[in-house]
Design an enzyme around this catalytic site. Structure first.
Site, short mmCIF file in Angstrom:
data_model
loop_
_atom_site.label_atom_id
_atom_site.label_comp_id
_atom_site.label_asym_id
_atom_site.label_seq_id
_atom_site.Cartn_x
_atom_site.Cartn_y
_atom_site.Cartn_z
N TYR A 1 61.89 64.73 33.26
CA TYR A 1 63.06 65.27 33.39
C TYR A 1 63.26 65.99 32.11
O TYR A 1 64.53 66.54 31.65
CB TYR A 1 64.40 64.10 33.72
CG TYR A 1 64.55 63.71 34.99
CD1 TYR A 1 63.35 63.12 35.61
CD2 TYR A 1 65.58 63.89 35.68
CE1 TYR A 1 63.52 62.78 36.83
CE2 TYR A 1 65.62 63.44 37.06
CZ TYR A 1 64.63 62.67 37.51
OH TYR A 1 64.64 62.51 38.80
N ASP B 1 55.51 51.35 43.26
CA ASP B 1 55.11 51.63 44.70
C ASP B 1 55.50 50.05 45.27
O ASP B 1 56.05 49.94 46.25
CB ASP B 1 53.84 52.16 45.00
CG ASP B 1 52.62 51.73 44.30
OD1 ASP B 1 53.04 50.89 43.44
OD2 ASP B 1 51.58 52.02 44.47
N ASP C 1 65.56 56.96 38.96
CA ASP C 1 66.47 58.10 39.73
C ASP C 1 65.99 57.70 41.19
O ASP C 1 66.96 57.66 41.90
CB ASP C 1 66.16 59.47 39.53
CG ASP C 1 67.10 60.38 39.86
OD1 ASP C 1 68.08 59.99 40.53
OD2 ASP C 1 66.85 61.60 39.82
#
Ligand code: NAD
Length: 351
Positions: free
Chosen positions: A126, A222, A246
């Site tokens: 980001y 994951d 996020d």
């Protein structure tokens, strides 16, 4: 005499203004005295003032130190950067707090969840360091990669710093201590991103040693997704770099019944900005239809932050009673109420 707070208000785009209007009314009904310093940003500001992030927005938040923000629209794939991300970076609001708590009356496969997600807010992919395939930088990086990146690749850079990781993990542990939480789980993908996510884990381990009373563990992102779907009750406080944070925020919002009820807050050293996890839900703009709960719960966090804890708890009680009753709630909670009507029901409950 009751104190009057001066707080920056960004009504937001899409459904934002409908939600913030309701939130303002409910907050007034709690008895907390707020003078709103209203400024516009995002698509609304772009149309009216020619820029999505006018200087007076930053000035207002820097001056008032507290802001409440409706969602802002970010067009996908254009040169227009996310104002949400820019605000967090410019103001160094490095810690994003997203509590995920079950409320009675909300339809979900999971009951009694009380998870807290702490997301690093300023680094990672980001940071906005991207290079187009034809740029010299991208070509140089492709060359440096010794065949790992194909020619003609667009490149995105993922900076993870020790200072940034330390700050966010310390925030997560301090939160855990203050709120009597038992465990902090650091989530990353250090088996693949050995250097960047490796630094995040190494730093997290060091910080964890300073908090021996709080259990510390690491999970690959994951696996964490599967674990959260299968046994979310095993988790308490999660701390993650920006991108994983996020994505998992929306996953956690899904666990407790959807984006309509997921609140958030962004903290810097001496200022804070409160906003829902959800976006501007543009397809419902002007329909007075979406759920104000997420932003109301964000303002509950804001009341706690300014020390109005008794009013914060009254607000949460009134809100959860209205949700539990299920008569005057919005479509996503199975009701037919408008945003404003659900707000009025909460105000009646506040008494
Ligand atoms: P979104 O969160 O706006 O909406 C996705 C769907 O979730 C909606 O269509 C709706 O079905 C549901 N939803 C969202 N909020 C709700 C509410 N309060 N009550 C009931 N249902 C609700 O996500 P999106 O459509 O991907 O994004 C729309 C815009 O918002 C994009 O421009 C995006 O960049 C922006 N966005 C802003 C923020 C922010 O301001 N912090 C966060 C996320 C997305």
């Amino acid at each position: 005499m009751e104190k009057t707070y001066i707080i920056t208000l960004i009504p937001g785009d899409g459904t934002g203004p409908e939600i913030t209007e309701t939130v303002k009314k409910v907050l007034a009904a709690t008895g907390v005295r707020i003078n709103w310093d209203t400024v516009i940003a995002g698509e609304t500001a772009l149309q009216k003032l020619g820029t999505p992030l006018p200087d007076n927005v930053i000035e207002s938040i820097r001056k008032n130190k507290i802001a409440l923000k409706g969602p802002l629209t970010t067009p996908i794939g254009t040169g227009f950067r996310s104002v949400n991300v820019a605000l967090r970076q410019i103001l160094n609001l490095y810690a994003c707090l997203r509590p995920c708590k079950s409320y009675k009356g909300v339809k979900s496969r999971y009951q009694d969840l009380d998870l807290v997600l702490v997301r690093e807010n300023t680094e990672d992919l980001y940071a906005g360091i991207e290079f187009a395939p034809e740029s010299n930088e991208a070509k140089e990086i492709v060359k440096m990669s010794k065949g790992k990146a194909r020619e003609g690749s667009a490149i995105s850079i993922k900076p993870i710093s020790k200072i940034g990781s330390e700050q966010i993990v310390r925030f997560a542990f301090e939160y855990a201590v203050k709120h009597k939480r038992k465990k902090v789980t650091a989530v990353a993908k250090a088996n693949i991103m050995k250097i960047t996510d490796g630094l995040f884990y190494d730093t997290a381990r060091e910080v964890a040693k300073k908090y021996p009373s709080i259990e510390y563990e690491e999970k690959l992102v994951d696996n964490m997704c599967m674990q959260l779907v299968q046994k979310p009750e095993l988790y308490d406080v999660l701390v993650l770099p920006n991108l994983y944070g996020d994505i998992l925020s929306d996953l956690c919002a899904g666990l407790i019944g959807g984006l309509g009820i997921a609140p958030g807050a962004n903290f810097g050293e001496d200022m804070a900005l409160f906003e829902a996890v959800h976006g501007s839900a543009p397809k419902y703009t002007g329909m007075n239809k979406v759920n104000p709960t997420a932003l109301l719960l964000s303002s509950k966090l804001m009341l706690d932050y300014i020390g109005e804890t008794e009013k914060a708890s009254r607000l949460e009680k009134a809100l959860s009673a209205v949700i539990a009753e299920g008569r005057r709630v919005t479509y996503d909670l199975g009701g037919k109420s408008t945003t404003a009507d659900m707000g009025d029901a909460i105000i009646e409950r506040l008494g």
